[in-house]
Design a protein around this motif. Structure first.
Motif, PDB file in Angstrom:
ATOM      1  N   LYS A   1      -4.350   4.679  24.727  1.00 49.21           N
ATOM      2  CA  LYS A   1      -4.068   5.918  24.008  1.00 49.21           C
ATOM      3  C   LYS A   1      -3.027   6.732  24.752  1.00 49.21           C
ATOM      4  CE  LYS A   1      -8.307   6.143  21.575  1.00 49.21           C
ATOM      5  NZ  LYS A   1      -9.027   6.931  20.668  1.00 49.21           N
ATOM      6  N   ARG A   2      -2.122   7.270  23.962  1.00 47.45           N
ATOM      7  CA  ARG A   2      -1.080   8.141  24.500  1.00 47.45           C
ATOM      8  C   ARG A   2      -1.282   9.536  23.935  1.00 47.45           C
ATOM      9  NH1 ARG A   2       2.191   3.579  23.037  1.00 47.45           N
ATOM     10  NH2 ARG A   2       2.845   2.549  24.920  1.00 47.45           N
ATOM     11  N   THR A   3      -0.839  10.502  24.679  1.00 47.25           N
ATOM     12  CA  THR A   3      -0.830  11.863  24.150  1.00 47.25           C
ATOM     13  C   THR A   3       0.318  11.958  23.152  1.00 47.25           C
ATOM     14  OG1 THR A   3       0.692  12.707  25.819  1.00 47.25           O
ATOM     15  CG2 THR A   3      -1.682  12.762  26.368  1.00 47.25           C
ATOM     16  N   PRO A   4       0.281  12.935  22.274  1.00 46.19           N
ATOM     17  CA  PRO A   4       1.415  13.123  21.367  1.00 46.19           C
ATOM     18  C   PRO A   4       2.734  13.312  22.128  1.00 46.19           C
ATOM     19  CG  PRO A   4      -0.464  14.335  20.567  1.00 46.19           C
ATOM     20  CD  PRO A   4      -0.841  13.815  21.929  1.00 46.19           C
ATOM     21  N   PHE A   5       2.693  14.028  23.233  1.00 39.68           N
ATOM     22  CA  PHE A   5       3.878  14.209  24.069  1.00 39.68           C
ATOM     23  C   PHE A   5       4.419  12.854  24.526  1.00 39.68           C
ATOM     24  CE2 PHE A   5       5.247  14.370  28.566  1.00 39.68           C
ATOM     25  CZ  PHE A   5       6.460  15.017  28.402  1.00 39.68           C
ATOM     26  N   GLN A   6       3.553  12.006  25.055  1.00 44.47           N
ATOM     27  CA  GLN A   6       3.980  10.694  25.527  1.00 44.47           C
ATOM     28  C   GLN A   6       4.525   9.844  24.380  1.00 44.47           C
ATOM     29  OE1 GLN A   6       0.280   9.482  27.271  1.00 44.47           O
ATOM     30  NE2 GLN A   6       0.819  10.225  29.303  1.00 44.47           N
ATOM     31  N   ALA A   7       3.863   9.886  23.241  1.00 45.96           N
ATOM     32  CA  ALA A   7       4.311   9.099  22.085  1.00 45.96           C
ATOM     33  C   ALA A   7       5.693   9.547  21.620  1.00 45.96           C
ATOM     34  CB  ALA A   7       3.292   9.212  20.957  1.00 45.96           C
ATOM     35  N   LEU A   8       5.924  10.853  21.608  1.00 47.09           N
ATOM     36  CA  LEU A   8       7.234  11.365  21.183  1.00 47.09           C
ATOM     37  C   LEU A   8       8.338  10.971  22.166  1.00 47.09           C
ATOM     38  CD1 LEU A   8       6.179  14.882  19.890  1.00 47.09           C
ATOM     39  CD2 LEU A   8       7.136  13.015  18.524  1.00 47.09           C
ATOM     40  N   VAL A   9       8.056  11.089  23.450  1.00 51.23           N
ATOM     41  CA  VAL A   9       9.048  10.714  24.463  1.00 51.23           C
ATOM     42  C   VAL A   9       9.379   9.228  24.336  1.00 51.23           C
ATOM     43  CG1 VAL A   9       9.395  10.409  26.957  1.00 51.23           C
ATOM     44  CG2 VAL A   9       8.552  12.593  26.071  1.00 51.23           C
ATOM     45  N   ARG A  10       8.350   8.416  24.180  1.00 54.53           N
ATOM     46  CA  ARG A  10       8.572   6.972  23.995  1.00 54.53           C
ATOM     47  C   ARG A  10       9.389   6.696  22.737  1.00 54.53           C
ATOM     48  NH1 ARG A  10       6.201   2.592  26.460  1.00 54.53           N
ATOM     49  NH2 ARG A  10       6.215   1.159  24.732  1.00 54.53           N
ATOM     50  N   SER A  11       9.043   7.356  21.654  1.00 59.78           N
ATOM     51  CA  SER A  11       9.751   7.141  20.393  1.00 59.78           C
ATOM     52  C   SER A  11      11.224   7.503  20.503  1.00 59.78           C
ATOM     53  CB  SER A  11       9.110   7.962  19.273  1.00 59.78           C
ATOM     54  OG  SER A  11       7.820   7.499  19.017  1.00 59.78           O
ATOM     55  N   VAL A  12      11.511   8.619  21.139  1.00 63.78           N
ATOM     56  CA  VAL A  12      12.906   9.021  21.314  1.00 63.78           C
ATOM     57  C   VAL A  12      13.643   7.987  22.160  1.00 63.78           C
ATOM     58  CG1 VAL A  12      14.416  10.734  22.426  1.00 63.78           C
ATOM     59  CG2 VAL A  12      12.543  11.477  20.939  1.00 63.78           C
ATOM     60  N   THR A  13      13.011   7.486  23.194  1.00 67.45           N
ATOM     61  CA  THR A  13      13.647   6.489  24.054  1.00 67.45           C
ATOM     62  C   THR A  13      14.056   5.262  23.241  1.00 67.45           C
ATOM     63  OG1 THR A  13      12.264   7.205  25.907  1.00 67.45           O
ATOM     64  CG2 THR A  13      13.384   5.096  26.139  1.00 67.45           C
TER      65      THR A  13
ATOM     66  N   ILE B   1      11.111  18.395  23.620  1.00 65.48           N
ATOM     67  CA  ILE B   1       9.719  17.948  23.411  1.00 65.48           C
ATOM     68  C   ILE B   1       8.816  18.543  24.487  1.00 65.48           C
ATOM     69  CG2 ILE B   1       8.178  15.940  23.474  1.00 65.48           C
ATOM     70  CD1 ILE B   1      10.603  14.338  22.254  1.00 65.48           C
ATOM     71  N   ALA B   2       9.283  18.527  25.722  1.00 62.33           N
ATOM     72  CA  ALA B   2       8.496  19.091  26.825  1.00 62.33           C
ATOM     73  C   ALA B   2       8.246  20.582  26.611  1.00 62.33           C
ATOM     74  CB  ALA B   2       9.198  18.842  28.156  1.00 62.33           C
ATOM     75  N   ALA B   3       9.301  21.311  26.263  1.00 62.12           N
ATOM     76  CA  ALA B   3       9.164  22.760  26.039  1.00 62.12           C
ATOM     77  C   ALA B   3       8.230  23.037  24.866  1.00 62.12           C
ATOM     78  CB  ALA B   3      10.535  23.386  25.794  1.00 62.12           C
ATOM     79  N   LYS B   4       8.401  22.309  23.786  1.00 60.22           N
ATOM     80  CA  LYS B   4       7.559  22.523  22.600  1.00 60.22           C
ATOM     81  C   LYS B   4       6.107  22.146  22.878  1.00 60.22           C
ATOM     82  CE  LYS B   4      10.706  23.797  19.524  1.00 60.22           C
ATOM     83  NZ  LYS B   4      11.773  24.392  20.272  1.00 60.22           N
ATOM     84  N   THR B   5       5.897  21.179  23.749  1.00 61.51           N
ATOM     85  CA  THR B   5       4.522  20.817  24.131  1.00 61.51           C
ATOM     86  C   THR B   5       3.882  21.982  24.892  1.00 61.51           C
ATOM     87  OG1 THR B   5       5.047  18.459  24.192  1.00 61.51           O
ATOM     88  CG2 THR B   5       3.112  19.176  25.440  1.00 61.51           C
ATOM     89  N   LEU B   6       4.610  22.539  25.828  1.00 58.52           N
ATOM     90  CA  LEU B   6       4.077  23.668  26.602  1.00 58.52           C
ATOM     91  C   LEU B   6       3.875  24.903  25.738  1.00 58.52           C
ATOM     92  CD1 LEU B   6       6.109  23.255  29.914  1.00 58.52           C
ATOM     93  CD2 LEU B   6       3.711  22.658  29.490  1.00 58.52           C
ATOM     94  N   GLU B   7       4.706  25.076  24.716  1.00 62.41           N
ATOM     95  CA  GLU B   7       4.573  26.222  23.808  1.00 62.41           C
ATOM     96  C   GLU B   7       3.434  26.032  22.803  1.00 62.41           C
ATOM     97  OE1 GLU B   7       8.370  26.662  21.872  1.00 62.41           O
ATOM     98  OE2 GLU B   7       9.413  26.839  23.788  1.00 62.41           O
ATOM     99  N   GLY B   8       2.917  24.812  22.722  1.00 62.23           N
ATOM    100  CA  GLY B   8       1.832  24.544  21.777  1.00 62.23           C
ATOM    101  C   GLY B   8       2.309  24.094  20.408  1.00 62.23           C
TER     102      GLY B   8
END
Length: 118
Positions: A33-45, A100-107
């Motif tokens: 399982k990945r967090t949504p943050f991790q999944a988004l970073v992977r997807s962008v890559t 993505i990182a900023a938006k994750t921290l902002e909720g």
């Protein structure tokens, strides 16, 4: 597919029961399982790259954070763009990672728990 899933599907759906009998149960193993943050970073890559190139670049990015399996949003925001670019990310992907990182921290990017409730 979990061991409980096959008998459940066979009982619940005649069409699936017939297909499972013909071809067998799904043999795909779910990824960890990945967090949504991790999944988004992977997807962008992986966007617009072949799998081997993307995996190489992601490996280089992850190597920037040797004490972690995956960087946190805070880690990415604190990483100079030049380091991410040196790992092989384009300017646009570097900017996307930071966003993505900023938006994750902002909720704005929901947590795994919030997604599960949906």
């Amino acid at each position: 597919m979990t061991p409980e899933a096959v008998p459940h599907l066979i009982r619940s759906d005649k069409t699936l029961a017939r297909l499972i009998k013909q071809v067998g149960a799904c043999r795909l193993v779910p990824e960890r399982k990945r967090t949504p943050f991790q999944a988004l970073v992977r997807s962008v890559t992986y966007q617009q790259l072949n799998g081997t190139a993307a995996e190489t670049i992601l490996g280089r990015v992850l190597a920037l954070y040797p004490r972690r399996k995956f960087p946190t949003p805070e880690d990415l925001l604190a990483t100079p763009d030049e380091h991410l670019r040196g790992a092989g990310l384009s300017r646009n992907k570097t900017a996307a990672f930071k966003d993505i990182a900023a938006k994750t921290l902002e909720g704005v990017v929901p947590t795994s728990r919030a997604i599960a409730k949906l």
